[in-house]
Design a protein around this motif. Sequence first.
Motif, PDB file in Angstrom:
ATOM      1  N   SER A  48       9.931   5.796  -9.283  1.00 36.49           N
ATOM      2  CA  SER A  48       9.022   4.667  -9.495  1.00 36.49           C
ATOM      3  C   SER A  48       9.789   3.347  -9.566  1.00 36.49           C
ATOM      4  O   SER A  48       9.388   2.344  -8.955  1.00 36.49           O
ATOM      5  CB  SER A  48       8.221   4.883 -10.782  1.00 36.49           C
ATOM      6  N   THR A  65       3.875   1.574  -1.202  1.00 32.80           N
ATOM      7  CA  THR A  65       4.477   1.715  -2.530  1.00 32.80           C
ATOM      8  C   THR A  65       3.489   2.320  -3.512  1.00 32.80           C
ATOM      9  O   THR A  65       3.838   3.217  -4.294  1.00 32.80           O
ATOM     10  CB  THR A  65       4.965   0.347  -3.041  1.00 32.80           C
ATOM     11  N   ILE A  66       2.249   1.851  -3.463  1.00 34.48           N
ATOM     12  CA  ILE A  66       1.222   2.384  -4.367  1.00 34.48           C
ATOM     13  C   ILE A  66       0.953   3.854  -4.070  1.00 34.48           C
ATOM     14  O   ILE A  66       0.853   4.687  -4.985  1.00 34.48           O
ATOM     15  CB  ILE A  66      -0.070   1.551  -4.255  1.00 34.48           C
ATOM     16  N   THR A 107       1.611   7.111  -6.449  1.00 33.14           N
ATOM     17  CA  THR A 107       0.497   8.006  -6.767  1.00 33.14           C
ATOM     18  C   THR A 107       0.825   9.455  -6.423  1.00 33.14           C
ATOM     19  O   THR A 107       0.596  10.366  -7.228  1.00 33.14           O
ATOM     20  CB  THR A 107      -0.768   7.560  -6.017  1.00 33.14           C
ATOM     21  N   VAL A 111       0.834  -1.210   0.000  1.00 33.88           N
ATOM     22  CA  VAL A 111       0.000   0.000   0.000  1.00 33.88           C
ATOM     23  C   VAL A 111       0.864   1.252   0.000  1.00 33.88           C
ATOM     24  O   VAL A 111       0.588   2.221  -0.728  1.00 33.88           O
ATOM     25  CB  VAL A 111      -0.954  -0.010   1.207  1.00 33.88           C
TER      26      VAL A 111
END
Length: 256
Positions: A126, A36-37, A41, A34
Motif C-alpha cells: 500500500s 492504484t485504487i 482493493t 484508478v
Amino acid sequence: MNKLGNALYEIHHMDMLAAKDQWVNRLHPLVKLVLTIVFLTVTMSFQKYDLTGLLRMGIYPIVLFIVGEISFRDSIRRLRIVLPLVCFVGLFNPIFDRQVIGYIGTVPLTAGMLSMVTLMIKGIYSVLAAYLLIATTSIEKICYALRLLHIPAILVTQVLLTYRYVTVLLEEANRMTQAYSLRAPNQKGVHFKVWGTLAGQLLLRSMDRANEVYESMTLRGYRGEFYYTAKEPCKAKDWLYLGVWLALFAVLKVTG
C-alpha cells in the motif's frame, strides 16, 4: 543540511521525479489513480493466510520501479519511517494465533506468523503503491484525476494547497532556525525558553503568507475551483495500459 532543509529537498525531489519525461509519467493521471485504487482493493481482499497469492501482486510495484526508472534504494530510504510503522500493525498476531500449521526445518510455523507476514506485506504494498503514484504523477494531475472522479472541489483544493504550500511553512521555519543559529552559534538546537516566541512568529508569518497567496489566487480568477492545465483526454495507450493491468489483477486474484 538540517532536518528542515532535508525535508524541503525531499519534497522538491519528488516533484522532479513526477516531472520526468518517462513513458509512465505521460500516462493519463486518471488511469494511474484508478489502477492504484484497484491495486489496493485487490491487495486488501486476499485472505490473511494467502501469502502466495499476495506475493504475486508484487509484480505491479516492481514493474513501475523498472519502467519509471525509480531507485528502489532511495525509495526505501525515504519511506524508512513509514514502513516500520506499517509492519508494526501485525506484530502481535503470533501471540494471539498460535495454531501450528507447519514446520520450517524444526521451527514450528504458526498461523499467527503467517498472518503477520501477510499483513505486513499488504501494508508495504500500500505504501509503495501510493509512493509510486506520487513519484510518477504531479500533485496537479492527481487532483485533476480526483475531480474527474467527482471528488468535491473543496476537498481537492485542500489536498492541493496542503501539498504545495507546506513548503512555504517549511521555508519560513528553516529561515527562522537559521537566523537563530547565527545568533547562537555555540548552541545546539533551539533553547526551550524561545520555543513559544518562535512558534508565535511562525504562526504570524504563515498567516501573512497565506493571505498573500489567497489574494494572488483571487486576482488570477480563483472562485473555488482550479482550472487544471493537465486537462487531456484518455488516449488509446492509456486504455490499453488500464485494461492490461486490470486483466492481470483479475487473473492474480482468481489464481491466488
